[in-house]
Design an enzyme around this catalytic site. Structure first.
Site, PDB file in Angstrom:
ATOM      1  NE  ARG A 159      -7.110  -2.183 -13.386  1.00 57.30           N
ATOM      2  CZ  ARG A 159      -7.321  -0.665 -13.851  1.00 57.30           C
ATOM      3  NH1 ARG A 159      -8.485  -0.655 -14.379  1.00 57.30           N
ATOM      4  NH2 ARG A 159      -6.430   0.230 -13.645  1.00 57.30           N
ATOM      5  CB  THR A 160      -5.886  -5.043  -7.211  1.00 58.70           C
ATOM      6  OG1 THR A 160      -5.301  -5.343  -8.458  1.00 58.70           O
ATOM      7  CG2 THR A 160      -5.612  -6.180  -6.397  1.00 58.70           C
ATOM      8  CE  LYS A 188       0.180   9.730  13.642  1.00 60.98           C
ATOM      9  NZ  LYS A 188      -0.946   9.187  14.480  1.00 60.98           N
ATOM     10  NE  ARG A 213      -1.151  -3.269  -5.578  1.00 65.82           N
ATOM     11  CZ  ARG A 213      -1.649  -2.979  -6.889  1.00 65.82           C
ATOM     12  NH1 ARG A 213      -2.038  -1.753  -7.385  1.00 65.82           N
ATOM     13  NH2 ARG A 213      -2.226  -4.213  -7.919  1.00 65.82           N
ATOM     14  CG  HIS A 235      -0.599  -8.508  -8.873  1.00 70.15           C
ATOM     15  ND1 HIS A 235      -1.559  -8.749  -7.662  1.00 70.15           N
ATOM     16  CD2 HIS A 235      -1.079  -7.496  -9.627  1.00 70.15           C
ATOM     17  CE1 HIS A 235      -2.506  -8.044  -8.025  1.00 70.15           C
ATOM     18  NE2 HIS A 235      -2.160  -7.046  -9.085  1.00 70.15           N
TER      19      HIS A 235
END
Lengths: 312, 156
Positions: free
Chosen positions: A53-54, A82, A103, A131
């Site tokens: 969704r986000t 890496k 995120r 959030h």
């Protein structure tokens, strides 16, 4: 907006919130008016954890403003694999994009990343932390359905690890709200958050904690339900027992006010029975859709400003 | 062998050059040594009095460290566990400076965040940063508040 990063809802004033929500309402009323507003602008998507969704709503929002996105892709296929530090990754990607969305599984990741970049950075979730863009779309949904002042809200489920809950609680304390937190003992609101709500928000907000919804349900204007996750419990039977006590169905809602608004950040598993979807209480799909105009508003405000006061 | 039954007070000999840290809360002296990174293995000359009677505190600890003055970082962290401490700088047996510790607003790079999930606990090129509260410290990255056991977070 005074800020050029959006890191935590703690830094959002009532004025900031209203600016974003007002702009979102304008955009929702006439999306075509902003269709080419940010043509040529690029939004960098850095998702170190899965998101549907986000991520999709940020991508939709940017494209509906006439811009486009550049996506780091999954961590497995990137240079992070890496051993690159987040500080290096964001400094590289800021050269490709006009704003960044991050995120990350670690708490404080967005705060740290913002110290290394000059383009606007939006926190799309940092571990169990914050959030804030979810919070803004939650506030938008609450304002549309129940209004933000003189509000009685119940927030139920996993209050300990649920970052949407922490962000929402901080933001709501800018308004005249009574917040009831309903959860099992083991998933209560972190003491840090309680401390802040009591100390830093100047006591404008009333907060109370409960183990059962029953005592407060009939007083609520909004019930915000969150998922209780299996992995928070030592065994399956304990999880099933606890989760069952925090489940909403048509029968539960018989004791609620007729105009109660039920929200959920989604995805849900079975904490809200599907039969609730067809009632007037259900606002969670509308809530998910609101992610687009709200993120369009945020991006529009940040990209139009071209920088400004730093988010201190 | 002398047996001075009349003397109940702890006697610690004067130092020539160094620092005397006085009015440390009783029982915290070993944590103060941890802050200073002193464990005796380098041959440092020091005297420690623990839980000795005090007018200001019921029981206090006192440390005398030869040939050592404290850095600002060390004083900042010291202030978190011993807010009433006094620091006496001694040169040629005389106290040449005497000051109280001040609690800073922020301590940087001296404590490590106890939250394993905090970005500052990973491999990123940043120093830890803690806001100093009235009754503890708070990580400026992940918001974790620590009230007990601050000394155990000292980055050594």
């Amino acid at each position: 907006m005074r800020h050029d990063h959006v890191i935590t809802s703690k830094h959002l004033s009532r004025g900031d919130i209203e600016t974003v929500l007002d702009r979102a309402a304008e955009i929702a009323a006439d999306p075509s008016a902003v269709a080419d507003r940010h043509a040529g602008a690029l939004l960098g998507l850095l998702f170190f954890e899965p998101s549907t969704r986000t991520k999709m709503s940020f991508e939709t929002a940017m494209k509906r403003l006439g811009g486009d996105v550049v996506d780091m892709g999954s961590v497995e296929s990137s240079s992070v694999k890496k051993g690159e530090t987040l500080a290096d990754t964001v400094r590289v990607i800021e050269g490709y994009a006009d704003a960044l969305v991050l995120r990350h599984p670690r708490e404080g990741a967005a705060t740290m990343a913002s110290e290394f970049v000059d383009v606007p950075l939006l926190n799309a979730g940092d571990g169990a932390g914050q959030h804030p863009t979810q919070t803004l779309l939650d506030l938008y949904t609450i304002r549309e359905n129940a209004g933000l002042d003189d509000l009685t809200i119940g927030i139920m489920g996993d209050l300990k690890y649920g970052r949407t809950v922490h962000s929402l609680a901080y933001a709501l304390s800018n308004f005249d709200t009574r917040q009831h937190f309903v959860s099992p003992e083991s998933l209560r609101l972190p003491r840090e958050v309680v401390y802040d709500l009591h100390q830093q928000q100047g006591g404008r907000t009333g907060i109370r904690e409960h183990e059962s919804l029953e005592a407060v349900l009939s007083d609520l204007d909004v019930l915000y339900v969150t998922r209780i996750q299996r992995e928070r419990f030592p065994d399956e039977s304990e999880y099933r027992k606890v989760a069952g006590e925090y489940r909403i169905d048509a029968e539960t809602l018989e004791d609620a006010a007729d105009d109660l608004t039920v929200m959920h950040p989604l995805p849900r598993v079975d904490e809200i029975a599907p039969e609730v979807d067809d009632t007037d209480h259900a606002a969670y799909f509308e809530q998910a859709h609101n992610g687009v105009p709200v993120r369009m508003a945020l991006l529009d405000l940040l990209l139009s400003e071209g920088g400004g006061g730093r988010d201190e | 062998m002398s047996d001075d039954r009349g003397d109940h007070e702890l006697r610690v000999s004067k130092i020539r050059n160094g620092t005397v840290i006085d009015h440390v809360p009783g029982g915290q002296a070993l944590n103060v040594l941890a802050i200073l990174g002193i464990d005796g293995s380098e041959g440092e000359e020091l005297s420690v009095g623990m839980n000795v009677p005090s007018d200001r505190l019921a029981r206090k600890d006192i440390l005398k460290v030869e040939d050592r003055e404290l850095s600002q970082d060390e004083v900042d962290v010291l202030s978190l566990i011993a807010p009433d401490a006094t620091i006496n700088i001694v040169r040629e047996y005389d106290v040449v400076e005497k000051h109280r510790v001040d609690r800073p607003d922020v301590v940087e790079g001296v404590l490590s965040c106890p939250n394993d999930g905090c970005i500052s606990a990973g491999d990123e090129p940043v120093d830890s940063r803690f806001e100093v509260l009235d009754d503890g410290v708070r990580c400026e990255y992940c918001d974790t508040i620590v009230r007990e056991g601050i000394a155990s977070l000292i980055d050594t």
